[in-house]
Design an enzyme around this catalytic site. Structure first.
Site, mmCIF file in Angstrom:
data_model
loop_
_atom_site.group_PDB
_atom_site.id
_atom_site.type_symbol
_atom_site.label_atom_id
_atom_site.label_comp_id
_atom_site.label_asym_id
_atom_site.label_seq_id
_atom_site.Cartn_x
_atom_site.Cartn_y
_atom_site.Cartn_z
ATOM 1 N N ALA A 29 0.867 -1.186 0.000
ATOM 2 C CA ALA A 29 0.000 0.000 0.000
ATOM 3 C C ALA A 29 0.909 1.243 0.000
ATOM 4 O O ALA A 29 0.799 2.133 0.843
ATOM 5 C CB ALA A 29 -0.970 0.007 1.179
ATOM 6 N N HIS A 34 6.981 5.849 1.532
ATOM 7 C CA HIS A 34 7.778 4.720 1.046
ATOM 8 C C HIS A 34 8.689 5.164 -0.105
ATOM 9 O O HIS A 34 9.848 4.724 -0.202
ATOM 10 C CB HIS A 34 6.863 3.600 0.548
ATOM 11 N N LYS A 146 9.218 7.695 10.906
ATOM 12 C CA LYS A 146 7.790 7.639 11.278
ATOM 13 C C LYS A 146 7.537 6.560 12.328
ATOM 14 O O LYS A 146 6.724 6.729 13.230
ATOM 15 C CB LYS A 146 6.983 7.363 9.999
ATOM 16 N N GLN A 150 10.465 1.415 16.211
ATOM 17 C CA GLN A 150 10.882 0.312 15.331
ATOM 18 C C GLN A 150 12.303 0.547 14.829
ATOM 19 O O GLN A 150 13.153 -0.358 14.881
ATOM 20 C CB GLN A 150 9.898 0.228 14.164
HETATM 21 P P1 AMP Z 1 5.002 0.072 6.450
HETATM 22 O O1 AMP Z 1 4.684 -0.329 5.053
HETATM 23 O O2 AMP Z 1 3.962 0.959 7.072
HETATM 24 O O3 AMP Z 1 5.431 -1.073 7.322
HETATM 25 O O4 AMP Z 1 6.271 1.015 6.348
HETATM 26 C C1 AMP Z 1 7.429 0.607 5.673
HETATM 27 C C2 AMP Z 1 8.522 1.617 5.900
HETATM 28 O O5 AMP Z 1 8.092 2.908 5.463
HETATM 29 C C3 AMP Z 1 8.869 1.764 7.401
HETATM 30 O O6 AMP Z 1 10.273 1.888 7.527
HETATM 31 C C4 AMP Z 1 8.167 3.041 7.776
HETATM 32 O O7 AMP Z 1 8.763 3.718 8.863
HETATM 33 C C5 AMP Z 1 8.274 3.848 6.487
HETATM 34 N N1 AMP Z 1 7.246 4.890 6.440
HETATM 35 C C6 AMP Z 1 5.918 4.741 6.655
HETATM 36 N N2 AMP Z 1 5.290 5.937 6.575
HETATM 37 C C7 AMP Z 1 6.261 6.860 6.327
HETATM 38 C C8 AMP Z 1 6.265 8.290 6.140
HETATM 39 N N3 AMP Z 1 5.145 9.011 6.206
HETATM 40 N N4 AMP Z 1 7.441 8.902 5.898
HETATM 41 C C9 AMP Z 1 8.603 8.177 5.833
HETATM 42 N N5 AMP Z 1 8.663 6.833 5.980
HETATM 43 C C10 AMP Z 1 7.512 6.193 6.231
#
Ligand code: AMP
Length: 278
Positions: A29, A34, A146, A150
């Site tokens: 998504a 990302h 963000k 983690q």
């Molecule tokens: P997720 O798909 O939500 O597990 O996120 C995958 C990666 O994208 C993780 O390292 C998150 O910290 C990063 N991420 C999610 N949202 C943001 C954002 N708004 N800005 C920067 N990185 C993000």
């Protein structure tokens, strides 16, 4: 080079080229947050691998695993546009044997702040991230600020387990009105979205203060003003390396983190700030 979709270890081995590899782990998504990680990876490594895997291990039983957004075709298009080399998209049954026994413990640090509300979450995150490291064998892995706890725990895992991987943290990408981009934002109604702005507003208001006590008070005031539609789980001002609360006389770099429920959606956000000793 065409984008390669790898579904298992053998596909990954075949896709491997000479040179450095950067891994960007995601749950798909994909949004501009990302993309920011992917662009950082692109300029730092010869080959960029993006993993798209909704990790069942990191969802607690009452969470949104089954309804988590899955938009794989659009994710592939986005990766193609950004010049990603490989998308790793394994099936859950290939990642986890039914009789699996061993995983990573995130320790006390994983039970703090976000871990209070999501028991076992960070164990699940670290376990999948270590598996991804072992499968992809990257030189560099890129994560978003963000998810600050983690990121801190992944740095700890790399240190504590001597993993030969560089970790890069990337600043949070936001909407023009301040809302941090998240795959879960698509669940928000227009009203929810207005309420959700209190998170980033609280962090900004807190960050305009200079002592731990006034930062906490100013941010809390904004959250309180949002009313009962905002279900705050926590507001925490913590040491970025350990996620322990800092004292009111603390000086140095800290993270102000917030989590709240809006409608049926749980959102998290944080800012890094520098405090003067009181
Ligand atoms: P997720 O798909 O939500 O597990 O996120 C995958 C990666 O994208 C993780 O390292 C998150 O910290 C990063 N991420 C999610 N949202 C943001 C954002 N708004 N800005 C920067 N990185 C993000």
């Amino acid at each position: 080079m065409d984008l390669i979709v790898a579904r298992n270890r053998e596909d990954l081995v075949k896709a491997r080229r000479a040179g450095t590899v950067a891994l960007v782990p995601t749950m798909g998504a994909l949004h501009e947050g990302h993309m920011s990680l992917i662009r950082q990876a692109r300029v730092r490594a010869d080959q960029v691998v993006v993993s798209v895997f909704v990790n069942p291990l990191q969802f607690t039983p009452n969470e949104d695993f089954s309804r988590y957004p899955r938009t794989f075709d659009a994710d592939l298009d986005a990766c193609r546009t950004e010049g990603v080399d490989v998308v790793f998209h394994p099936a859950a049954e290939d990642m986890y044997a039914l009789d699996r026994q061993v995983g990573i413990s995130s320790g006390e640090m994983g039970a703090r702040v976000e871990g209070v509300f999501r028991p076992g979450h960070f164990d699940g995150v670290l376990t999948v991230v270590l598996k991804l490291f072992n499968l992809v064998r990257p030189d560099l892995a890129v994560f978003g600020q963000k998810d600050a706890q983690q990121l801190a725990l992944i740095r700890r895992m790399v240190t504590d387990l001597d993993l030969p991987i560089e970790i890069l943290g990337v600043p949070t990408v936001r909407e023009p009105d301040g809302l941090a981009l998240s795959s879960r934002n698509r669940y928000l109604s227009e009203d929810d979205r207005r309420v959700a702005l209190a998170l980033s507003r609280a962090l900004r208001t807190g960050a305009a203060q200079f002592t731990a006590a006034t930062i906490r008070a100013a941010a809390q005031e904004v959250l309180d003003a949002a009313g009962p539609d905002l279900g705050v789980d926590y507001l925490a001002l913590v040491d970025p390396a350990t996620f322990t609360e800092v004292g009111d006389d603390f000086g140095g770099v800290a993270v102000l983190a917030v989590a709240a429920r809006v409608g049926g959606t749980r959102l998290i956000d944080n800012v890094t700030l520098t405090l003067n000793p009181a």
